[in-house]
Design an enzyme around this catalytic site. Structure first.
Site, short mmCIF file in Angstrom:
data_model
loop_
_atom_site.label_atom_id
_atom_site.label_comp_id
_atom_site.label_asym_id
_atom_site.label_seq_id
_atom_site.Cartn_x
_atom_site.Cartn_y
_atom_site.Cartn_z
N GLU A 1 7.66 16.20 14.68
CA GLU A 1 8.58 17.34 14.63
C GLU A 1 7.95 18.48 15.42
O GLU A 1 6.76 18.42 15.76
CB GLU A 1 8.81 17.75 13.17
CG GLU A 1 9.52 16.66 12.38
CD GLU A 1 9.91 17.05 10.96
OE1 GLU A 1 9.62 18.21 10.54
OE2 GLU A 1 10.51 16.21 10.28
N ARG B 1 -12.57 3.46 53.68
CA ARG B 1 -12.96 4.80 54.13
C ARG B 1 -14.42 4.81 54.59
O ARG B 1 -15.32 4.36 53.84
CB ARG B 1 -12.78 5.78 52.96
CG ARG B 1 -13.12 7.21 53.28
CD ARG B 1 -12.07 7.83 54.14
NE ARG B 1 -12.30 9.26 54.32
CZ ARG B 1 -11.59 10.00 55.17
NH1 ARG B 1 -10.63 9.45 55.90
NH2 ARG B 1 -11.84 11.28 55.27
N ILE C 1 -13.09 8.93 44.31
CA ILE C 1 -13.37 8.04 45.44
C ILE C 1 -12.37 8.29 46.58
O ILE C 1 -12.72 8.19 47.76
CB ILE C 1 -13.33 6.55 44.97
CG1 ILE C 1 -14.58 6.24 44.15
CG2 ILE C 1 -13.19 5.59 46.15
CD1 ILE C 1 -14.59 4.88 43.48
N HIS C 2 -11.16 8.68 46.23
CA HIS C 2 -10.13 8.95 47.25
C HIS C 2 -10.36 10.29 47.98
O HIS C 2 -9.60 10.59 48.92
CB HIS C 2 -8.73 8.98 46.63
CG HIS C 2 -8.14 7.62 46.39
ND1 HIS C 2 -8.59 6.76 45.43
CD2 HIS C 2 -7.13 6.96 47.03
CE1 HIS C 2 -7.87 5.64 45.45
NE2 HIS C 2 -6.98 5.74 46.43
N GLU D 1 0.58 8.03 19.89
CA GLU D 1 0.18 7.12 18.77
C GLU D 1 -1.09 7.60 18.08
O GLU D 1 -1.88 6.80 17.60
CB GLU D 1 -0.05 5.67 19.22
CG GLU D 1 1.01 4.99 20.00
CD GLU D 1 2.29 4.64 19.28
OE1 GLU D 1 2.24 4.38 18.07
OE2 GLU D 1 3.33 4.64 19.93
N GLU E 1 -9.02 12.27 17.82
CA GLU E 1 -9.58 12.75 16.53
C GLU E 1 -8.98 11.95 15.38
O GLU E 1 -9.67 11.58 14.43
CB GLU E 1 -9.29 14.25 16.35
CG GLU E 1 -10.09 15.17 17.26
CD GLU E 1 -9.67 15.11 18.73
OE1 GLU E 1 -8.48 14.85 19.00
OE2 GLU E 1 -10.54 15.29 19.60
C1 FAD Z 1 4.87 12.03 26.14
C2 FAD Z 1 4.83 11.92 24.65
C3 FAD Z 1 5.60 10.96 24.00
C4 FAD Z 1 5.61 10.91 22.61
N1 FAD Z 1 6.44 9.99 21.98
C5 FAD Z 1 6.59 10.03 20.64
C6 FAD Z 1 7.55 9.19 19.97
O1 FAD Z 1 8.21 8.36 20.59
N2 FAD Z 1 7.72 9.35 18.63
C7 FAD Z 1 7.00 10.24 17.90
O2 FAD Z 1 7.20 10.32 16.69
N3 FAD Z 1 6.06 11.02 18.49
C8 FAD Z 1 5.84 10.96 19.83
N4 FAD Z 1 4.91 11.76 20.45
C9 FAD Z 1 4.18 12.74 19.65
C10 FAD Z 1 2.72 12.39 19.48
O3 FAD Z 1 2.59 11.31 18.59
C11 FAD Z 1 2.01 13.66 18.99
O4 FAD Z 1 2.03 14.59 20.06
C12 FAD Z 1 0.60 13.37 18.54
O5 FAD Z 1 0.59 12.63 17.37
C13 FAD Z 1 -0.19 14.68 18.32
O6 FAD Z 1 0.51 15.56 17.51
P1 FAD Z 1 0.70 17.09 17.95
O7 FAD Z 1 1.15 17.09 19.35
O8 FAD Z 1 1.55 17.75 16.95
O9 FAD Z 1 -0.75 17.70 17.90
P2 FAD Z 1 -1.44 18.31 16.59
O10 FAD Z 1 -1.29 17.40 15.44
O11 FAD Z 1 -0.95 19.71 16.41
O12 FAD Z 1 -2.96 18.34 17.05
C14 FAD Z 1 -3.48 19.33 17.94
C15 FAD Z 1 -4.98 19.07 18.13
O13 FAD Z 1 -5.66 19.19 16.87
C16 FAD Z 1 -6.37 17.99 16.59
N5 FAD Z 1 -6.31 17.74 15.14
C17 FAD Z 1 -5.22 17.72 14.35
N6 FAD Z 1 -5.56 17.45 13.08
C18 FAD Z 1 -6.91 17.27 13.08
C19 FAD Z 1 -7.86 16.96 12.07
N7 FAD Z 1 -7.51 16.73 10.80
N8 FAD Z 1 -9.18 16.88 12.43
C20 FAD Z 1 -9.55 17.09 13.72
N9 FAD Z 1 -8.68 17.38 14.71
C21 FAD Z 1 -7.39 17.47 14.39
C22 FAD Z 1 -5.64 16.91 17.38
O14 FAD Z 1 -6.48 15.79 17.61
C23 FAD Z 1 -5.27 17.66 18.64
O15 FAD Z 1 -6.39 17.69 19.50
C24 FAD Z 1 4.83 11.80 21.85
C25 FAD Z 1 4.01 12.74 22.51
C26 FAD Z 1 4.01 12.80 23.89
C27 FAD Z 1 3.15 13.84 24.57
#
Ligand code: FAD
Length: 404
Positions: free
Chosen positions: A132, A287, A356-357, A382, A386
């Site tokens: 979300e 190259r 390399i490019h 996925e 972390e």
């Molecule tokens: C191109 C793309 C396609 C996607 N497709 C899908 C999809 O099909 N379906 C779907 O449901 N989701 C999808 N996602 C979402 C994706 O799964 C999430 O972006 C991802 O799980 C990270 O969540 P967030 O972006 O809210 O980051 P956040 O959860 O806000 O995390 C931000 C940072 O804080 C770190 N962090 C968070 N909690 C902790 C903790 N407890 N300890 C240490 N570090 C922490 C994270 O590692 C990250 O570095 C997609 C994302 C992208 C970019």
């Protein structure tokens, strides 16, 4: 170019045949057009039609439902081949595959009979929606909510980052439902997966009142495949479209889906890294600087050695994680490790191939420019690095718990 790296021992004749067909398709139909389509952010309609014909959308769906009934390993190796051609194409298949897997494992008989044959043919294509705007890693904080009204649930909320959000016609949406639960029940017990059938496309959905897919999110890479938001305003979902028929099981269903999804993301990392290595080792022999091919400078040769080692290691970890699941064992540790390692190594191998490019790596004329923008997505999707380390760490402490 030879295929010395990333080989898999012990494959059956059928597995080898499937993989060689997929590889042939990638070389002929994907690689020649991938960069051009990606630069135009164009959905690869023709490629998807070709993959439908090959049966890739039903690779793991049981034969009784019209699929090929293949293992997770076959599937992951096919994904590796496809990502070598263009990562976005593997994205189109991956969420479809997760939804089909969840239906297969957790669906009611009616749901399996209704959806799986159409999914095997690629006529119903799945998207998977947990994230979300306010959360990704912290799934327990989901706010989109379904409330029972008669024979349906009325769902309100907003979802984010749906891969295939526009092009799919079936979305598995994780929502909160707290029917009959005490106030202090843990968050994961109040989650339910709804199966929402919709028309493909953007804007208000003509088939589902209150459902809107606003448009494609503009991304730095991973183009061609659509990634969208999903807005739900009083969307009525029939009670028989609760995955598995009863509420409160959504968190476990989604986590099961994500676990196999992680093997797939690892496979994508392997495929992209393999392509980056191929591009790097070819360019290094063409190259010339200081009177010889750059491949003959030891610093460049060392880069190639490191890249190849990473390609090999990531592949073997990914294969191990897939085989563990196929043998019926829990594979969260191996899948987490494989996803973490393959994504990190992919980023590093791509960066080395880019270096390399030289300056040409920065030019849109060279394929490595595309790979450079694609690799970072694997660090996030996925579950971030972390989150993988949290899963790995917890499991290690379970396995190696000391007495007393
Ligand atoms: C191109 C793309 C396609 C996607 N497709 C899908 C999809 O099909 N379906 C779907 O449901 N989701 C999808 N996602 C979402 C994706 O799964 C999430 O972006 C991802 O799980 C990270 O969540 P967030 O972006 O809210 O980051 P956040 O959860 O806000 O995390 C931000 C940072 O804080 C770190 N962090 C968070 N909690 C902790 C903790 N407890 N300890 C240490 N570090 C922490 C994270 O590692 C990250 O570095 C997609 C994302 C992208 C970019």
């Amino acid at each position: 170019m030879t295929d010395r790296l990333a080989q898999t021992d012990g494959l059956t004749d059928i597995q080898r045949e499937i993989l060689s067909t997929v590889r042939g398709f990638v070389d002929k139909e994907i690689l020649p057009v991938a960069t051009e389509l990606e630069h135009r952010d164009e959905y690869p309609t023709q490629i998807v039609e070709g993959l439908k014909e090959l049966g890739v959308f039903g690779l793991m769906i049981p034969e009784e439902y019209g699929g090929l009934g293949e293992s997770l390993l076959t599937y992951a190796l096919a994904v590796e081949e496809i990502a070598r051609g263009w990562m976005s194409v593997s994205g189109i298949i991956n969420t479809h595959f997760i939804v089909a897997y969840m239906l297969q494992q957790h669906g009611t008989q009616e749901q399996k009979d209704y959806f799986l044959p159409k999914m095997a043919a690629g006529d119903v294509r799945g998207a998977f929606s947990m994230s979300e705007p306010g959360l990704g890693s912290d799934v327990s904080a989901i706010r989109t909510k379904g409330v029972r009204e008669g024979d349906a649930y009325v769902v309100n909320g907003q979802k984010m980052w749906l891969t295939n959000g526009g092009t799919s016609n079936l979305v598995a949406v994780l929502c909160r439902t707290d029917e009959g639960l005490p106030e202090d029940a843990p968050a994961h017990r109040s989650m339910t997966t709804f199966l929402i059938e919709k028309e493909p496309g953007f804007g208000p959905n003509p088939k589902v009142s209150g459902l809107t897919v606003p448009g494609k999110i503009e991304k730095m890479g991973y183009k061609g495949v659509d990634t969208t938001e999903l807005i739900l305003e009083d969307v009525r979902v029939p009670a028989d479209r609760v995955l598995g028929g009863s509420t409160g099981k959504g968190f476990y269903q989604m986590m099961d889906g994500v676990e196999v999804g992680r093997v797939n993301v690892a496979a994508r990392g392997c495929g992209v890294a393999r392509r980056a290595f191929e591009l790097g080792i070819a360019y290094a022999q063409q190259r010339h600087t200081f009177g010889k091919p750059i491949a003959e400078h030891q610093a460049v040769q060392f880069k190639l050695a490191e890249m190849a080692t990473k390609v090999e290691a990531a592949h073997q970890m990914m294969v191990n994680a897939a085989r563990k699941k196929d043998s019926g064992q829990r594979n969260d540790l191996e899948a987490g490790m494989a996803k973490y390692l393959a994504a990190e190594y992919c980023k590093e191998v791509v960066e080395d191939a880019f270096r390399i490019h030289g300056g040409y790596g920065f030019s849109k004329e060279y394929e490595i420019e595309r790979l450079y923008r694609e690799a970072p997505m694997l660090l996030i999707g996925e579950g971030t690095a972390e989150i993988q380390k949290m899963i790995i760490g917890r499991r290690l402490l379970e396995e190696y718990r000391i007495q007393g």
